[in-house]
Design a protein around this motif. Structure first.
Motif, PDB file in Angstrom:
ATOM      1  N   ARG A 124      20.762  36.142  25.010  1.00 54.47           N
ATOM      2  CA  ARG A 124      20.739  37.609  24.963  1.00 54.47           C
ATOM      3  C   ARG A 124      19.415  38.195  25.413  1.00 54.47           C
ATOM      4  NH1 ARG A 124      24.611  36.767  25.438  1.00 54.47           N
ATOM      5  NH2 ARG A 124      26.475  36.898  24.165  1.00 54.47           N
TER       6      ARG A 124
ATOM      7  N   HIS B  75      26.423  42.451  22.543  1.00 52.42           N
ATOM      8  CA  HIS B  75      27.811  42.879  22.670  1.00 52.42           C
ATOM      9  C   HIS B  75      28.674  42.101  21.688  1.00 52.42           C
ATOM     10  CE1 HIS B  75      28.413  39.163  24.656  1.00 52.42           C
ATOM     11  NE2 HIS B  75      29.073  39.525  25.726  1.00 52.42           N
ATOM     12  N   THR B  76      29.830  42.685  21.396  1.00 58.81           N
ATOM     13  CA  THR B  76      30.779  41.978  20.554  1.00 58.81           C
ATOM     14  C   THR B  76      32.174  42.201  21.123  1.00 58.81           C
ATOM     15  OG1 THR B  76      31.462  41.545  18.296  1.00 58.81           O
ATOM     16  CG2 THR B  76      30.949  43.854  18.799  1.00 58.81           C
ATOM     17  N   LEU B  77      32.830  41.093  21.449  1.00 59.89           N
ATOM     18  CA  LEU B  77      34.062  41.159  22.239  1.00 59.89           C
ATOM     19  C   LEU B  77      35.287  40.627  21.499  1.00 59.89           C
ATOM     20  CD1 LEU B  77      32.668  39.573  25.559  1.00 59.89           C
ATOM     21  CD2 LEU B  77      32.450  41.925  24.810  1.00 59.89           C
TER      22      LEU B  77
ATOM     23  N   GLN C 170      38.288  35.692  13.397  1.00 60.78           N
ATOM     24  CA  GLN C 170      39.126  34.493  13.523  1.00 60.78           C
ATOM     25  C   GLN C 170      39.922  34.319  12.230  1.00 60.78           C
ATOM     26  OE1 GLN C 170      37.082  30.732  13.471  1.00 60.78           O
ATOM     27  NE2 GLN C 170      37.916  30.184  15.459  1.00 60.78           N
TER      28      GLN C 170
ATOM     29  N   ARG D  38      44.957  33.225  14.648  1.00 62.88           N
ATOM     30  CA  ARG D  38      45.009  33.311  16.105  1.00 62.88           C
ATOM     31  C   ARG D  38      46.436  33.202  16.657  1.00 62.88           C
ATOM     32  NH1 ARG D  38      40.757  35.758  16.477  1.00 62.88           N
ATOM     33  NH2 ARG D  38      38.779  34.836  17.131  1.00 62.88           N
TER      34      ARG D  38
ATOM     35  N   LEU E 208      31.367  37.524  17.653  1.00 64.95           N
ATOM     36  CA  LEU E 208      30.079  37.670  16.979  1.00 64.95           C
ATOM     37  C   LEU E 208      29.224  38.638  17.776  1.00 64.95           C
ATOM     38  CD1 LEU E 208      29.250  33.865  16.519  1.00 64.95           C
ATOM     39  CD2 LEU E 208      29.665  35.432  14.659  1.00 64.95           C
TER      40      LEU E 208
ATOM     41  N   THR F   5      25.362  38.156  19.082  1.00 68.29           N
ATOM     42  CA  THR F   5      24.106  37.414  19.092  1.00 68.29           C
ATOM     43  C   THR F   5      22.961  38.414  19.228  1.00 68.29           C
ATOM     44  OG1 THR F   5      25.105  35.435  20.003  1.00 68.29           O
ATOM     45  CG2 THR F   5      22.772  35.720  20.449  1.00 68.29           C
TER      46      THR F   5
ATOM     47  N   TYR G 132      27.126  27.045  21.407  1.00 69.00           N
ATOM     48  CA  TYR G 132      26.972  28.261  22.213  1.00 69.00           C
ATOM     49  C   TYR G 132      27.381  27.990  23.657  1.00 69.00           C
ATOM     50  CZ  TYR G 132      24.532  32.742  23.174  1.00 69.00           C
ATOM     51  OH  TYR G 132      24.202  34.036  23.488  1.00 69.00           O
TER      52      TYR G 132
ATOM     53  N   GLY H 210      33.458  32.462  26.514  1.00 70.11           N
ATOM     54  CA  GLY H 210      34.809  32.553  25.973  1.00 70.11           C
ATOM     55  C   GLY H 210      35.384  31.159  25.829  1.00 70.11           C
ATOM     56  N   ASP H 211      36.610  31.103  25.339  1.00 67.65           N
ATOM     57  CA  ASP H 211      37.263  29.820  25.108  1.00 67.65           C
ATOM     58  C   ASP H 211      37.467  29.089  26.445  1.00 67.65           C
ATOM     59  OD1 ASP H 211      38.877  27.754  24.326  1.00 67.65           O
ATOM     60  OD2 ASP H 211      40.684  28.989  24.158  1.00 67.65           O
TER      61      ASP H 211
ATOM     62  N   ARG I 266      41.155  28.759  27.816  1.00 65.25           N
ATOM     63  CA  ARG I 266      41.765  29.940  28.427  1.00 65.25           C
ATOM     64  C   ARG I 266      41.013  30.378  29.689  1.00 65.25           C
ATOM     65  NH1 ARG I 266      42.396  33.057  22.978  1.00 65.25           N
ATOM     66  NH2 ARG I 266      41.077  31.330  22.278  1.00 65.25           N
TER      67      ARG I 266
HETATM   68  C1  LIG Z   1      26.715  30.647  19.006  1.00 66.46           C
HETATM   69  C2  LIG Z   1      27.718  31.667  19.437  1.00 66.46           C
HETATM   70  C3  LIG Z   1      27.279  32.933  19.781  1.00 66.46           C
HETATM   71  C4  LIG Z   1      28.205  33.908  20.164  1.00 66.46           C
HETATM   72  N1  LIG Z   1      27.754  35.152  20.520  1.00 66.46           N
HETATM   73  C5  LIG Z   1      28.643  36.105  20.887  1.00 66.46           C
HETATM   74  C6  LIG Z   1      28.219  37.415  21.261  1.00 66.46           C
HETATM   75  O1  LIG Z   1      27.038  37.720  21.301  1.00 66.46           O
HETATM   76  N2  LIG Z   1      29.165  38.332  21.559  1.00 66.46           N
HETATM   77  C7  LIG Z   1      30.500  38.029  21.558  1.00 66.46           C
HETATM   78  O2  LIG Z   1      31.304  38.891  21.867  1.00 66.46           O
HETATM   79  N3  LIG Z   1      30.925  36.792  21.232  1.00 66.46           N
HETATM   80  C8  LIG Z   1      30.041  35.834  20.891  1.00 66.46           C
HETATM   81  N4  LIG Z   1      30.483  34.593  20.549  1.00 66.46           N
HETATM   82  C9  LIG Z   1      31.931  34.367  20.438  1.00 66.46           C
HETATM   83  C10 LIG Z   1      32.537  33.768  21.677  1.00 66.46           C
HETATM   84  O3  LIG Z   1      32.837  34.800  22.572  1.00 66.46           O
HETATM   85  C11 LIG Z   1      33.796  33.030  21.196  1.00 66.46           C
HETATM   86  O4  LIG Z   1      33.364  31.854  20.528  1.00 66.46           O
HETATM   87  C12 LIG Z   1      34.737  32.645  22.286  1.00 66.46           C
HETATM   88  O5  LIG Z   1      35.227  33.773  22.938  1.00 66.46           O
HETATM   89  C13 LIG Z   1      35.945  31.872  21.708  1.00 66.46           C
HETATM   90  O6  LIG Z   1      36.567  32.632  20.712  1.00 66.46           O
HETATM   91  P1  LIG Z   1      36.624  32.143  19.206  1.00 66.46           P
HETATM   92  O7  LIG Z   1      35.310  31.559  18.830  1.00 66.46           O
HETATM   93  O8  LIG Z   1      37.122  33.247  18.413  1.00 66.46           O
HETATM   94  O9  LIG Z   1      37.629  30.921  19.236  1.00 66.46           O
HETATM   95  P2  LIG Z   1      39.175  30.996  18.946  1.00 66.46           P
HETATM   96  O10 LIG Z   1      39.820  31.940  19.906  1.00 66.46           O
HETATM   97  O11 LIG Z   1      39.428  31.263  17.514  1.00 66.46           O
HETATM   98  O12 LIG Z   1      39.625  29.512  19.298  1.00 66.46           O
HETATM   99  C14 LIG Z   1      39.505  28.419  18.373  1.00 66.46           C
HETATM  100  C15 LIG Z   1      40.248  27.230  18.946  1.00 66.46           C
HETATM  101  O13 LIG Z   1      41.658  27.521  19.050  1.00 66.46           O
HETATM  102  C16 LIG Z   1      42.111  27.487  20.394  1.00 66.46           C
HETATM  103  N5  LIG Z   1      42.917  28.700  20.633  1.00 66.46           N
HETATM  104  C17 LIG Z   1      42.878  29.851  19.915  1.00 66.46           C
HETATM  105  N6  LIG Z   1      43.738  30.743  20.424  1.00 66.46           N
HETATM  106  C18 LIG Z   1      44.319  30.165  21.484  1.00 66.46           C
HETATM  107  C19 LIG Z   1      45.291  30.603  22.439  1.00 66.46           C
HETATM  108  N7  LIG Z   1      45.838  31.824  22.383  1.00 66.46           N
HETATM  109  N8  LIG Z   1      45.629  29.753  23.419  1.00 66.46           N
HETATM  110  C20 LIG Z   1      45.068  28.522  23.503  1.00 66.46           C
HETATM  111  N9  LIG Z   1      44.147  28.058  22.618  1.00 66.46           N
HETATM  112  C21 LIG Z   1      43.777  28.866  21.632  1.00 66.46           C
HETATM  113  C22 LIG Z   1      40.847  27.507  21.273  1.00 66.46           C
HETATM  114  O14 LIG Z   1      41.024  26.758  22.473  1.00 66.46           O
HETATM  115  C23 LIG Z   1      39.783  26.898  20.365  1.00 66.46           C
HETATM  116  O15 LIG Z   1      39.716  25.503  20.531  1.00 66.46           O
HETATM  117  C24 LIG Z   1      29.581  33.592  20.189  1.00 66.46           C
HETATM  118  C25 LIG Z   1      30.015  32.313  19.865  1.00 66.46           C
HETATM  119  C26 LIG Z   1      29.104  31.356  19.486  1.00 66.46           C
HETATM  120  C27 LIG Z   1      29.608  29.987  19.131  1.00 66.46           C
END
Ligand SMILES: Cc1cc2nc3c(=O)[nH]c(=O)nc-3n(C[C@H](O)[C@H](O)[C@H](O)COP(=O)(O)OP(=O)(O)OC[C@H]3O[C@@H](n4cnc5c(N)ncnc54)[C@H](O)[C@@H]3O)c2cc1C
Length: 478
Positions: free
Chosen positions: A104, A147-149, A153, A156, A188, A190, A443, A449-450, A453
């Motif tokens: 960030r 930002h927070t996007l 959780q 899901r 989240l 950051t 991170y 993002g995931d 996906r």
């Molecule tokens: C250290 C850290 C800092 C971050 N900082 C920021 C930030 O500053 N701003 C921000 O916006 N975000 C932040 N994030 C969040 C980041 O954007 C998310 O971790 C990422 O988008 C994945 O979403 P999730 O963590 O909610 O995982 P989830 O979507 O909950 O996924 C968890 C697991 O389930 C699977 N899964 C879930 N849903 C589905 C689906 N529909 N299809 C297939 N598989 C699925 C995934 O593949 C994954 O293995 C941060 C994350 C981390 C770890």
């Protein structure tokens, strides 16, 4: 105020009356003095100072078209390849400072905002003037954005409207003459010490018609009433000897709660519009500039790991072994790959429909998909090379004890005395094994993002037709 100094940044951060929860501590003003934030606040301040240093001023800033004063280069809307090179040079300068450990730094979201403002017509409905005004405000005040996007959780398997409570994910609760009231949470964000928070759609998860109250994009100051940030445990430590990275680069991550937050109309850029929310990052090319910035950062990180691995192997005389050389070569290949993606993206840049010069997204999209797969190997290589040496790292205060004589004798390496070798291996442990290092690995997996996906998005976006045609022709024996 144009491009700001570190001192101005700290004063600004301390002045704001926000609501950050760190355990039972409710932090309001003077956030930069809290033990969880002191280290990172000074680090961000050092980055701001860097842009004003004489040897950096020319490429880290440019003349604002609005005020004639110098503003940060990450706001520069590129029109020429020189502009793109200037942007990359500036980004790399900041990224090298932290070995790419900071996600960030201001340039990441400045780049996204810059692209969105250049594509202001995308926002339509009278919102286009708002995004331009906001971009200029952030640029002229050199603000730091987070930002927070993502929605919390919780479950899901269903979207935000189908959760046990439709107000778990942040959504529109009420519309008033002054603005929109938002209630719920996001995760989240950051770097909760930021000046402003962008509450934007995910670049990966798509909204449907059920998600209308959740489909928005807005930006608010972090001291907006009702906005709360709940932090994780800090990994920041005071001793830079024991924690050379965590002591300076723990950005902190927070869950963001909107307890009936009033968002003024002038800060709303998309409202109840899933289609526009789904399209915003790609249609404005914000995603390309975010990917460009993060690929530069990842290059800085891989370069640090290359140096670290070489020093470790040489330190203990393991650099001559073929399997050690093979693993370090993996890092060299990663470095060259990330650099090639960047070079290709810039070489094939084109003027987009909004009139700015945009790097080619194809190699950057490949980079953002490759990185979550290869970055865990960096950690595994360091662990393999370091072996038990990663545990032979006594705390700093042993040096003030009578046991220091053992450090001199038994902790030395082929190339280093005991203290130097401990420093090197502590650096390695902080990069890959400490709480800080563990968070870094996570991170990098989820930064964009995931990854699962993201890969589907790449599959669906990529033009596969020419290659299918090739296979079809071979099938026919042509
Ligand atoms: C250290 C850290 C800092 C971050 N900082 C920021 C930030 O500053 N701003 C921000 O916006 N975000 C932040 N994030 C969040 C980041 O954007 C998310 O971790 C990422 O988008 C994945 O979403 P999730 O963590 O909610 O995982 P989830 O979507 O909950 O996924 C968890 C697991 O389930 C699977 N899964 C879930 N849903 C589905 C689906 N529909 N299809 C297939 N598989 C699925 C995934 O593949 C994954 O293995 C941060 C994350 C981390 C770890």
């Amino acid at each position: 105020m144009p491009a700001c100094s570190g001192k101005q940044f700290i004063e600004r951060i301390n002045r704001k009356r926000r609501e950050i929860w760190y355990g039972k501590d409710r932090i309001t003003t003077n956030a930069a003095e809290h033990p969880a934030f002191r280290g990172i606040a000074r680090t961000m301040a050092a980055l701001y100072d860097m842009q004003l240093e004489e040897e950096n001023l020319e490429f880290m800033t440019y003349i604002s078209p609005k005020t004639g004063e110098r503003v940060g280069t990450s706001f520069l809307q590129p029109r020429t390849s020189e502009d793109l090179i200037k942007r990359r040079r500036m980004i790399k300068k900041w990224a090298d400072f932290s070995a790419g450990m900071l996600g960030r730094t201001p340039d990441y979201l400045n780049s996204a905002l810059m692209a969105m403002a250049s594509a202001s017509d995308f926002f339509g409905n009278g919102m286009s003037e708002r995004i331009v005004k906001y971009y200029e405000y952030v640029r002229e005040n050199d603000l730091l954005l987070t930002h927070t996007l993502i929605n919390p959780q919780v479950n899901r398997s269903v979207g935000p409207s189908k959760q046990v409570d439709p107000f778990i994910a942040a959504r529109v609760a009420e519309k008033k003459s002054e603005g929109v009231v938002v209630r719920g949470a996001r995760m989240l964000a950051t770097f909760p010490l930021a000046d402003e928070i962008l509450v934007f759609p995910s670049t990966v998860v798509r909204s449907g018609q059920d998600d209308i109250p959740y489909a928005f994009a807005f930006a608010i100051p972090v001291d907006t009433p009702g906005l709360k940030m709940i932090c994780r445990e800090s990994f920041s430590e005071d001793s830079s000897f024991d924690h050379p990275l965590a002591s300076r680069f723990d950005e902190q991550d927070a869950v963001v709660i909107f307890d009936d937050v009033l968002v003024p109309w002038e800060r709303i850029f998309i409202l109840e519009d899933p289609e526009r929310a789904n399209a915003v990052s790609e249609s404005t090319d914000a995603i390309v500039f975010m990917a460009h910035q993060s690929t530069v950062r990842e290059l800085a990180k891989v370069e640090f790991f290359l140096g670290l691995a070489c020093l470790m192997a040489e330190s203990i005389g393991a650099d001559q072994f073929p399997q050690v050389q093979e693993r370090i070569s993996e890092i060299i290949i990663m470095r060259e790959t990330m650099k090639a993606f960047l070079d290709a993206s810039e070489a094939n840049a084109r003027i987009n429909k909004w009139g700015i010069l945009v790097p080619d997204y194809t190699p950057l999209n490949a980079a953002r998909n490759l990185w979550p797969r290869i970055s865990p190997s960096l950690c595994s290589i360091i662990r393999q090379l370091g072996a038990s040496g990663l545990m032979a790292i006594p705390p700093e205060d042993i040096l003030a004890s009578e046991a220091t004589k053992y450090v001199e004798k038994y902790y030395q390496s082929k190339m280093q005395d005991g203290v130097e070798r401990i420093r090197l291996f502590k650096l390695a442990w902080d990069a890959v094994g400490s709480s800080f290092g563990g968070r870094q690995e996570l991170y990098e997996r989820f930064f964009f993002g995931d990854p699962v996906r993201m890969a589907s998005a790449l599959y669906n976006w990529y033009d596969k037709e020419p290659y299918k045609k090739l296979a079809r022709e071979l099938m026919k024996g042509k």
